[in-house]
Motif scaffolding. Structure first.
Motif, PDB file in Angstrom:
ATOM      1  N   VAL A 225       0.838  -1.204   0.000  1.00 20.43           N
ATOM      2  CA  VAL A 225       0.000   0.000   0.000  1.00 20.43           C
ATOM      3  C   VAL A 225       0.870   1.251   0.000  1.00 20.43           C
ATOM      4  O   VAL A 225       0.672   2.178  -0.793  1.00 20.43           O
ATOM      5  CB  VAL A 225      -0.952  -0.008   1.206  1.00 20.43           C
ATOM      6  N   SER A 226       1.854   1.274   0.890  1.00 19.10           N
ATOM      7  CA  SER A 226       2.759   2.420   0.955  1.00 19.10           C
ATOM      8  C   SER A 226       3.571   2.548  -0.330  1.00 19.10           C
ATOM      9  O   SER A 226       3.789   3.658  -0.844  1.00 19.10           O
ATOM     10  CB  SER A 226       3.692   2.265   2.164  1.00 19.10           C
ATOM     11  N   PHE A 227       4.001   1.421  -0.869  1.00 21.23           N
ATOM     12  CA  PHE A 227       4.805   1.449  -2.093  1.00 21.23           C
ATOM     13  C   PHE A 227       4.001   1.992  -3.275  1.00 21.23           C
ATOM     14  O   PHE A 227       4.513   2.798  -4.062  1.00 21.23           O
ATOM     15  CB  PHE A 227       5.323   0.040  -2.404  1.00 21.23           C
ATOM     16  N   ILE A 228       2.758   1.550  -3.418  1.00 22.59           N
ATOM     17  CA  ILE A 228       1.926   2.010  -4.531  1.00 22.59           C
ATOM     18  C   ILE A 228       1.723   3.520  -4.455  1.00 22.59           C
ATOM     19  O   ILE A 228       1.765   4.229  -5.471  1.00 22.59           O
ATOM     20  CB  ILE A 228       0.569   1.281  -4.522  1.00 22.59           C
ATOM     21  N   ARG A 229       1.515   4.046  -3.252  1.00 21.77           N
ATOM     22  CA  ARG A 229       1.319   5.489  -3.089  1.00 21.77           C
ATOM     23  C   ARG A 229       2.580   6.253  -3.514  1.00 21.77           C
ATOM     24  O   ARG A 229       2.503   7.261  -4.233  1.00 21.77           O
ATOM     25  CB  ARG A 229       0.974   5.804  -1.649  1.00 21.77           C
TER      26      ARG A 229
ATOM     27  N   ARG B 117       3.087   5.974  -7.289  1.00 27.13           N
ATOM     28  CA  ARG B 117       2.141   6.837  -8.012  1.00 27.13           C
ATOM     29  C   ARG B 117       2.611   8.292  -7.990  1.00 27.13           C
ATOM     30  O   ARG B 117       2.501   9.008  -9.005  1.00 27.13           O
ATOM     31  CB  ARG B 117       0.753   6.721  -7.393  1.00 27.13           C
ATOM     32  N   THR B 118       3.158   8.726  -6.853  1.00 27.63           N
ATOM     33  CA  THR B 118       3.657  10.096  -6.748  1.00 27.63           C
ATOM     34  C   THR B 118       4.790  10.343  -7.738  1.00 27.63           C
ATOM     35  O   THR B 118       4.838  11.380  -8.409  1.00 27.63           O
ATOM     36  CB  THR B 118       4.156  10.369  -5.317  1.00 27.63           C
ATOM     37  N   GLU B 119       5.699   9.373  -7.841  1.00 25.34           N
ATOM     38  CA  GLU B 119       6.818   9.527  -8.777  1.00 25.34           C
ATOM     39  C   GLU B 119       6.338   9.517 -10.228  1.00 25.34           C
ATOM     40  O   GLU B 119       6.844  10.268 -11.064  1.00 25.34           O
ATOM     41  CB  GLU B 119       7.840   8.401  -8.571  1.00 25.34           C
ATOM     42  N   LEU B 120       5.350   8.683 -10.528  1.00 29.13           N
ATOM     43  CA  LEU B 120       4.843   8.628 -11.900  1.00 29.13           C
ATOM     44  C   LEU B 120       4.085   9.893 -12.270  1.00 29.13           C
ATOM     45  O   LEU B 120       4.133  10.339 -13.423  1.00 29.13           O
ATOM     46  CB  LEU B 120       3.946   7.395 -12.074  1.00 29.13           C
ATOM     47  N   VAL B 121       3.369  10.461 -11.319  1.00 18.23           N
ATOM     48  CA  VAL B 121       2.669  11.724 -11.579  1.00 18.23           C
ATOM     49  C   VAL B 121       3.667  12.819 -11.920  1.00 18.23           C
ATOM     50  O   VAL B 121       3.414  13.679 -12.775  1.00 18.23           O
ATOM     51  CB  VAL B 121       1.800  12.117 -10.358  1.00 18.23           C
TER      52      VAL B 121
ATOM     53  N   LEU C 187      14.377   3.841  -8.764  1.00 18.06           N
ATOM     54  CA  LEU C 187      15.121   3.783  -7.504  1.00 18.06           C
ATOM     55  C   LEU C 187      14.232   3.296  -6.373  1.00 18.06           C
ATOM     56  O   LEU C 187      14.654   2.487  -5.533  1.00 18.06           O
ATOM     57  CB  LEU C 187      15.692   5.164  -7.177  1.00 18.06           C
ATOM     58  N   LEU C 188      12.997   3.760  -6.345  1.00 19.50           N
ATOM     59  CA  LEU C 188      12.045   3.342  -5.317  1.00 19.50           C
ATOM     60  C   LEU C 188      11.780   1.837  -5.397  1.00 19.50           C
ATOM     61  O   LEU C 188      11.721   1.150  -4.370  1.00 19.50           O
ATOM     62  CB  LEU C 188      10.735   4.115  -5.485  1.00 19.50           C
ATOM     63  N   SER C 189      11.667   1.323  -6.593  1.00 23.56           N
ATOM     64  CA  SER C 189      11.421  -0.110  -6.790  1.00 23.56           C
ATOM     65  C   SER C 189      12.630  -0.931  -6.374  1.00 23.56           C
ATOM     66  O   SER C 189      12.492  -2.001  -5.771  1.00 23.56           O
ATOM     67  CB  SER C 189      11.078  -0.385  -8.255  1.00 23.56           C
ATOM     68  N   ALA C 190      13.825  -0.418  -6.693  1.00 27.38           N
ATOM     69  CA  ALA C 190      15.047  -1.127  -6.310  1.00 27.38           C
ATOM     70  C   ALA C 190      15.193  -1.175  -4.795  1.00 27.38           C
ATOM     71  O   ALA C 190      15.639  -2.189  -4.227  1.00 27.38           O
ATOM     72  CB  ALA C 190      16.261  -0.453  -6.948  1.00 27.38           C
ATOM     73  N   GLN C 191      14.830  -0.095  -4.131  1.00 28.40           N
ATOM     74  CA  GLN C 191      14.894  -0.070  -2.667  1.00 28.40           C
ATOM     75  C   GLN C 191      13.879  -1.026  -2.044  1.00 28.40           C
ATOM     76  O   GLN C 191      14.146  -1.609  -0.991  1.00 28.40           O
ATOM     77  CB  GLN C 191      14.652   1.349  -2.157  1.00 28.40           C
ATOM     78  N   LEU C 192      12.734  -1.210  -2.692  1.00 29.92           N
ATOM     79  CA  LEU C 192      11.726  -2.121  -2.166  1.00 29.92           C
ATOM     80  C   LEU C 192      12.235  -3.555  -2.190  1.00 29.92           C
ATOM     81  O   LEU C 192      12.111  -4.288  -1.211  1.00 29.92           O
ATOM     82  CB  LEU C 192      10.440  -2.009  -2.983  1.00 29.92           C
ATOM     83  N   GLY C 193      12.815  -3.973  -3.314  1.00 28.09           N
ATOM     84  CA  GLY C 193      13.377  -5.313  -3.416  1.00 28.09           C
ATOM     85  C   GLY C 193      12.304  -6.397  -3.454  1.00 28.09           C
ATOM     86  O   GLY C 193      11.104  -6.115  -3.491  1.00 28.09           O
ATOM     87  N   GLY C 194      12.745  -7.623  -3.411  1.00 23.86           N
ATOM     88  CA  GLY C 194      11.816  -8.744  -3.435  1.00 23.86           C
ATOM     89  C   GLY C 194      11.175  -8.932  -4.800  1.00 23.86           C
ATOM     90  O   GLY C 194      11.516  -8.256  -5.774  1.00 23.86           O
TER      91      GLY C 194
ATOM     92  N   GLU D 226      10.373  -2.825 -11.159  1.00 27.37           N
ATOM     93  CA  GLU D 226      11.515  -2.378 -11.968  1.00 27.37           C
ATOM     94  C   GLU D 226      11.352  -2.803 -13.429  1.00 27.37           C
ATOM     95  O   GLU D 226      11.663  -2.031 -14.346  1.00 27.37           O
ATOM     96  CB  GLU D 226      12.808  -2.975 -11.409  1.00 27.37           C
ATOM     97  N   GLU D 227      10.868  -4.011 -13.640  1.00 22.21           N
ATOM     98  CA  GLU D 227      10.664  -4.481 -15.006  1.00 22.21           C
ATOM     99  C   GLU D 227       9.594  -3.661 -15.712  1.00 22.21           C
ATOM    100  O   GLU D 227       9.722  -3.331 -16.897  1.00 22.21           O
ATOM    101  CB  GLU D 227      10.269  -5.960 -14.981  1.00 22.21           C
ATOM    102  N   GLY D 228       8.517  -3.320 -14.984  1.00 20.53           N
ATOM    103  CA  GLY D 228       7.470  -2.501 -15.578  1.00 20.53           C
ATOM    104  C   GLY D 228       7.970  -1.130 -15.978  1.00 20.53           C
ATOM    105  O   GLY D 228       7.633  -0.615 -17.051  1.00 20.53           O
ATOM    106  N   ILE D 229       8.796  -0.523 -15.139  1.00 18.14           N
ATOM    107  CA  ILE D 229       9.353   0.795 -15.456  1.00 18.14           C
ATOM    108  C   ILE D 229      10.317   0.700 -16.631  1.00 18.14           C
ATOM    109  O   ILE D 229      10.370   1.596 -17.484  1.00 18.14           O
ATOM    110  CB  ILE D 229      10.052   1.377 -14.209  1.00 18.14           C
ATOM    111  N   ARG D 230      11.094  -0.382 -16.693  1.00 16.40           N
ATOM    112  CA  ARG D 230      11.997  -0.575 -17.817  1.00 16.40           C
ATOM    113  C   ARG D 230      11.221  -0.667 -19.127  1.00 16.40           C
ATOM    114  O   ARG D 230      11.623  -0.092 -20.146  1.00 16.40           O
ATOM    115  CB  ARG D 230      12.823  -1.842 -17.613  1.00 16.40           C
TER     116      ARG D 230
END
Length: 220
Positions: A44-48, A51-55, A64-71, A78-82
């Motif tokens: 939930v926190s990650f999606i928020r 979304r802020t970064e994509l806006v 970077l946010l996705s890489a920090q999340l990991g797992g 990360e793949e979706g952003i790529r």
């Protein structure tokens, strides 16, 4: 207890497959439990934040946010952003992201088929052990004569195999359903990310379409 020990000593050959199934069940349980705990994230926190970064149209920040999340979730993000960064007019984002999602789900579902198989096979292994012990009991009765105590002991020993088989099957089915529900929650999280990326992709495509239409139909 003495009956169980006696049954194990006498029928160890038919109980061995059930024992192997129980060991496999425990191995899969510990493996999947550790894997899911290592990949547990606050989606939930990650999606928020994503979304802020994509806006802001900040794909590098989202990466970077996705890489920090990991797992598994972070890797899929990360793949979706790529895909968003490398896409062109011929790229189908939904199809490309669905392929990545399927690969992630495969990691989550790994070894679960073992639990499903054990849940279906273990009762029959127990029943097989029961049938074998009853046959030996009838053979002993034919040689020693009709003895009610021997019949009761033989039948009791035979039913132990069924009990063991049912016990292993029940545990395997419970674990299988529990882990499948966890995988379903991950799939729901992946769909949320897909909708977020599709929304961003649509917003980015709209100005390009307007510009293309303006070039195609210039104002007179």
């Amino acid at each position: 207890m003495e009956l169980i020990i006696s049954a194990i000593k006498q029928d160890w050959a038919v109980l061995l497959p059930i024992l192997i199934c129980s060991i496999l069940t425990l191995m899969v349980m510990f493996n999947r439990w550790a894997f899911y705990n290592d990949n547990k994230r606050d989606i939930v926190s990650f999606i928020r934040k994503l979304r802020t970064e994509l806006v802001k149209n900040n794909l590098s920040g989202a990466q970077l946010l996705s890489a920090q999340l990991g797992g598994v979730t972070g890797e899929l993000a990360e793949e979706g952003i790529r895909i968003l960064e490398e896409q062109n007019e011929n790229t189908d984002f939904a199809a490309s992201f669905d392929i990545s999602t399927s690969l992630a789900v495969r990691k989550l579902e790994q070894y679960l088929s073992i639990l499903g198989t054990i849940g279906g096979v273990a009762p029959f292994l127990g029943l097989f052990g029961t049938v074998v012990r009853i046959l030996y009991t009838f053979q002993d009765l034919a040689l020693q004569g009709n003895q009610s105590a021997a019949v009761a002991t033989g039948i009791g020993s035979a039913l132990i195999a069924t009990a063991f088989g049912l016990g292993v099957a029940i545990v395997a089915v419970i674990l299988f359903n529990t882990f499948q529900s966890i995988v379903a929650r991950y799939e729901s999280d992946f769909q949320l990310m897909k909708l977020l990326f599709l929304s961003y992709n649509k917003e980015q495509s709209a100005p390009a379409m307007v510009q293309q239409q303006t070039q195609t139909f210039p104002q007179l």
